[in-house]
Write a protein that holds these residues in place. Structure first.
Motif, mmCIF file in Angstrom:
data_model
loop_
_atom_site.group_PDB
_atom_site.id
_atom_site.type_symbol
_atom_site.label_atom_id
_atom_site.label_comp_id
_atom_site.label_asym_id
_atom_site.label_seq_id
_atom_site.Cartn_x
_atom_site.Cartn_y
_atom_site.Cartn_z
ATOM 1 N N MET A 93 10.790 40.862 53.380
ATOM 2 C CA MET A 93 11.743 40.425 52.367
ATOM 3 C C MET A 93 13.077 40.085 53.037
ATOM 4 O O MET A 93 13.548 40.821 53.902
ATOM 5 C CB MET A 93 11.967 41.538 51.345
ATOM 6 N N PHE A 94 13.684 38.975 52.619
ATOM 7 C CA PHE A 94 14.992 38.546 53.094
ATOM 8 C C PHE A 94 15.891 38.510 51.857
ATOM 9 O O PHE A 94 15.637 37.750 50.930
ATOM 10 C CB PHE A 94 14.894 37.167 53.743
ATOM 11 N N THR A 95 16.941 39.344 51.866
ATOM 12 C CA THR A 95 17.695 39.594 50.637
ATOM 13 C C THR A 95 19.199 39.435 50.831
ATOM 14 O O THR A 95 19.754 39.875 51.839
ATOM 15 C CB THR A 95 17.431 41.028 50.148
ATOM 16 N N LEU A 96 19.856 38.844 49.831
ATOM 17 C CA LEU A 96 21.304 38.852 49.712
ATOM 18 C C LEU A 96 21.624 39.759 48.535
ATOM 19 O O LEU A 96 21.097 39.560 47.434
ATOM 20 C CB LEU A 96 21.856 37.450 49.448
ATOM 21 N N SER A 97 22.471 40.761 48.766
ATOM 22 C CA SER A 97 22.835 41.711 47.706
ATOM 23 C C SER A 97 24.347 41.708 47.501
ATOM 24 O O SER A 97 25.109 41.642 48.469
ATOM 25 C CB SER A 97 22.394 43.128 48.077
ATOM 26 N N LEU A 98 24.760 41.790 46.251
ATOM 27 C CA LEU A 98 26.167 41.924 45.887
ATOM 28 C C LEU A 98 26.329 43.278 45.211
ATOM 29 O O LEU A 98 25.605 43.599 44.268
ATOM 30 C CB LEU A 98 26.585 40.809 44.932
ATOM 31 N N LEU A 99 27.284 44.081 45.703
ATOM 32 C CA LEU A 99 27.484 45.440 45.212
ATOM 33 C C LEU A 99 28.926 45.596 44.760
ATOM 34 O O LEU A 99 29.852 45.276 45.503
ATOM 35 C CB LEU A 99 27.176 46.448 46.323
ATOM 36 N N TRP A 100 29.121 46.062 43.531
ATOM 37 C CA TRP A 100 30.463 46.249 42.985
ATOM 38 C C TRP A 100 30.769 47.733 42.919
ATOM 39 O O TRP A 100 30.113 48.487 42.203
ATOM 40 C CB TRP A 100 30.563 45.642 41.589
ATOM 41 N N THR A 101 31.794 48.149 43.667
ATOM 42 C CA THR A 101 32.216 49.549 43.684
ATOM 43 C C THR A 101 33.724 49.590 43.517
ATOM 44 O O THR A 101 34.465 49.280 44.442
ATOM 45 C CB THR A 101 31.815 50.236 45.010
ATOM 46 N N ARG A 102 34.171 49.974 42.348
ATOM 47 C CA ARG A 102 35.615 50.069 42.060
ATOM 48 C C ARG A 102 35.928 51.502 41.655
ATOM 49 O O ARG A 102 35.237 52.073 40.816
ATOM 50 C CB ARG A 102 35.989 49.116 40.938
ATOM 51 N N ILE A 103 36.943 52.053 42.276
ATOM 52 C CA ILE A 103 37.307 53.440 41.981
ATOM 53 C C ILE A 103 38.814 53.553 41.796
ATOM 54 O O ILE A 103 39.578 52.757 42.319
ATOM 55 C CB ILE A 103 36.845 54.405 43.096
#
Length: 132
Positions: A93-103
């Motif tokens: 698998m070849f993956t592009l991931s976007l992760l949102w982490t706001r604190i």
């Protein structure tokens, strides 16, 4: 599908105004759960997929001063969305991931005031899916 990830960001080293060397290290531990849709087709063909989910992230901020026993270590938790897109070929698998982490936390600096942080990130990964 469940997911676990440890991310160690680049370490920053510098000198303070008193010429004392210090080091700042940041990292994150992510626990997530995602739902995926994969286009149908033969296993050894290029099949696109998309996914989305939620993650619980523990962000860590650590300061150490050289020649001094002084150190500061703080953590803050956050829940945020994540999205994935990629292709699968066979078991790879070849993956592009976007992760949102706001604190928002007062823990990372000594001010005692709430400070807003964005640890959002994008990542590219290559994975191996266990055959069933």
């Amino acid at each position: 599908s469940p997911a676990f990830q440890f991310v160690k960001y680049r370490v920053h080293e510098d000198y303070d105004e008193a010429a004392a060397r210090f080091r700042i290290a940041t990292s994150a531990v992510r626990f997530g759960c995602d739902v995926f849709y994969q286009a149908p087709g033969p296993i050894w063909s290029w099949r696109p997929f998309v996914g989305a989910g939620l993650e619980l992230t523990q962000n860590r901020y650590k300061e150490e001063f050289e020649g001094d026993a002084t150190s500061y270590d703080a953590r803050a938790n956050a829940v945020g969305p994540r999205a994935h897109a990629g292709v699968r070929y066979g078991d790879f698998m070849f993956t592009l991931s976007l992760l949102w982490t706001r604190i928002t936390t007062p823990r990372f600096f000594f001010t005692g005031e709430d400070t807003h942080y964005s640890w959002d990130s994008a990542q590219v990964s290559v994975g191996y899916a266990l055959p069933h």
